[in-house]
Design a protein around this motif. Structure first.
Motif, short mmCIF file in Angstrom:
data_model
loop_
_atom_site.label_atom_id
_atom_site.label_comp_id
_atom_site.label_asym_id
_atom_site.label_seq_id
_atom_site.Cartn_x
_atom_site.Cartn_y
_atom_site.Cartn_z
N ASN A 181 -1.97 1.75 -10.48
CA ASN A 181 -0.54 1.80 -9.86
C ASN A 181 -0.44 0.48 -8.86
N PHE B 69 0.03 5.08 -1.35
CA PHE B 69 -0.91 5.85 -2.21
C PHE B 69 -0.22 6.98 -3.12
N LEU B 70 -0.60 7.13 -4.14
CA LEU B 70 -0.07 8.19 -4.90
C LEU B 70 -0.70 9.63 -4.25
N GLU C 41 -9.14 -0.55 -13.11
CA GLU C 41 -8.06 -0.31 -12.02
C GLU C 41 -7.64 -1.62 -11.06
N GLU D 76 -9.96 -4.26 -5.32
CA GLU D 76 -9.17 -3.84 -4.03
C GLU D 76 -9.29 -4.90 -3.41
N ASP E 139 -8.90 -10.49 -4.52
CA ASP E 139 -7.51 -10.67 -4.73
C ASP E 139 -7.41 -10.44 -6.52
N ALA E 140 -6.88 -9.48 -7.14
CA ALA E 140 -6.88 -9.53 -8.31
C ALA E 140 -6.25 -10.46 -9.33
N GLY F 167 -5.89 -2.25 -7.61
CA GLY F 167 -5.63 -1.98 -6.29
C GLY F 167 -6.17 -0.48 -6.12
N GLY G 89 -6.88 1.49 -3.63
CA GLY G 89 -6.36 2.18 -2.35
C GLY G 89 -7.37 3.10 -1.75
N GLN H 116 0.85 -1.14 0.08
CA GLN H 116 -0.02 -0.06 -0.08
C GLN H 116 0.66 1.17 -0.02
C1 LIG Z 1 0.42 0.89 -4.94
S1 LIG Z 1 -1.32 0.87 -4.14
C2 LIG Z 1 -2.06 1.95 -4.91
C3 LIG Z 1 -3.35 2.58 -4.34
C4 LIG Z 1 -4.13 3.66 -5.38
N1 LIG Z 1 -4.27 3.09 -6.54
C5 LIG Z 1 -2.94 4.73 -5.39
O1 LIG Z 1 -2.51 5.06 -6.68
O2 LIG Z 1 -3.03 5.60 -4.56
C6 LIG Z 1 -1.68 -0.81 -4.34
C7 LIG Z 1 -3.31 -1.06 -3.90
O3 LIG Z 1 -3.28 -2.62 -4.12
C8 LIG Z 1 -3.81 -3.21 -2.91
N2 LIG Z 1 -3.68 -4.86 -3.25
C9 LIG Z 1 -2.68 -5.26 -2.95
N3 LIG Z 1 -2.67 -6.51 -3.12
C10 LIG Z 1 -3.68 -6.57 -4.02
C11 LIG Z 1 -4.15 -7.66 -4.76
N4 LIG Z 1 -3.63 -9.06 -4.67
N5 LIG Z 1 -5.49 -7.71 -5.38
C12 LIG Z 1 -5.98 -6.44 -5.31
N6 LIG Z 1 -5.56 -5.45 -4.80
C13 LIG Z 1 -4.34 -5.46 -4.03
C14 LIG Z 1 -3.53 -2.67 -1.81
O4 LIG Z 1 -4.22 -2.59 -0.76
C15 LIG Z 1 -3.34 -1.07 -2.30
O5 LIG Z 1 -4.51 -0.38 -2.04
#
Ligand SMILES: C[S@@+](CC[C@H](N)C(=O)[O-])C[C@H]1O[C@@H](n2cnc3c(N)ncnc32)[C@H](O)[C@@H]1O
Length: 296
Positions: free
Chosen positions: A132, A23-24, A66, A89, A117-118, A68, A70, A21
């Protein structure tokens, strides 16, 4: 546009690096990300006209995926350019926050939040993805998205991004470069400093634009081709001649010597990092024909 710091405050969370995690929080980076769905030429002509990037985007944005979400800072920008957005997410608290924060957009049928889970959830039929990515699983997610043959704009650790776009003969060139370029033409469009994220990741990041394309070579069996490339790069310092003989546990070739006998001597003397994707394809096709692959 929603302010990224306000979103984090409203969500009442602190990004947990152990759960990927980061966040941008840089508005300019966030605003630019969707514009990378356009080609370089389209971006240049828009820049020259001085128009607002998020108003004028000229790309296939009917349904943007999108991975993840966040706290939704990028989701917000994607909603500004897309007809429909689906966000995946995994974090339960963040998914609940997204449903609350974007209630209007969800009610209007413009946003779907998938909690999960993606790597496992069923993905919608999307027209493009801007994400991201969670860096811990960025490779697995990318190779889930690439075969869908849609334009992708994805954030990676910089070193990973450089390997994706690398050309033969460079130290970054490897299995990741060949398998990425098998599906798409990658372009590293921007490097992003750690400070653009909260909390900052350990290393710099980079944005890669992936334009789907068919490769300029043909392979009969995609799985075998990718496995053959993987095998050759496990023996990076060896000649291809030796790599073919040493990697039957990966390629399952019953008759590696027959491949070596039939192959062009010039190719056999090369090392994997000097081989172009089409040269790998030529050899993989030959290996399938004369190498007696087992189980294929
Ligand atoms: C790098 S952050 C990006 C958050 C947001 N999009 C931003 O740019 O601020 C990655 C996000 O992916 C989520 N995440 C982590 N593993 C994941 C998975 N296997 N499947 C889906 N989401 C996941 C995390 O909880 C986090 O919110």
């Amino acid at each position: 546009m929603r302010d990224p710091d306000d979103l984090i405050a409203r969500a009442g969370v602190r990004g947990d690096p152990d759960h990927d995690q980061h966040f941008l929080v840089d508005d300019r980076v966030l605003d630019r990300l969707p514009t990378y769905l356009e080609s370089e030429a389209q971006r240049a002509s828009r820049d020259a006209s001085g128009s607002d990037p998020l108003d004028e985007i000229d790309a296939e944005t009917s349904h943007v995926l999108e991975i993840g979400g966040g706290t939704g800072a990028l989701t917000d920008r994607l909603l500004a350019v897309a007809d429909e957005v689906t966000v995946v997410e995994r974090d339960r608290v963040l998914a609940a926050f997204l449903r609350e924060e974007f209630r209007e957009e969800i009610d209007a049928g413009r946003l779907t939040v998938i909690e999960g889970d993606a790597l496992e959830v069923e993905l919608p039929d999307f027209s493009a993805s801007v994400s991201n990515l969670p860096y811990g699983v960025s490779s697995e997610i990318t190779f889930r998205l690439l075969p869908e043959k849609r334009p992708l704009v994805l954030m990676f650790q910089q070193e990973f991004a450089e390997r994706m776009v690398a050309e033969p003969g460079t130290s970054e060139y490897g299995r990741l470069s060949v398998s990425t370029q098998h599906y798409a033409e990658p372009e590293l469009v921007e490097t992003i400093p750690k400070e653009a994220f909260s909390p900052p990741p350990a290393v710099q990041s980079a944005v890669v634009r992936l334009e789907p394309r068919d490769p300029d070579y043909a392979v009969d069996d995609e799985d075998f081709f990718l496995r053959f490339v993987k095998a050759m790069f496990t023996q990076r310092r060896k000649t291809i001649r030796n790599a073919i003989r040493n990697t039957t546990h990966i390629t399952n070739l019953g008759a590696p010597d027959a491949v070596v006998e039939a192959a062009d001597d010039e190719l056999l003397q090369k090392r994997a990092d000097a081989m172009t994707p089409s040269e790998f394809a030529e050899l993989a096709t030959l290996a399938l024909a004369v190498g007696e692959p087992e189980g294929d």
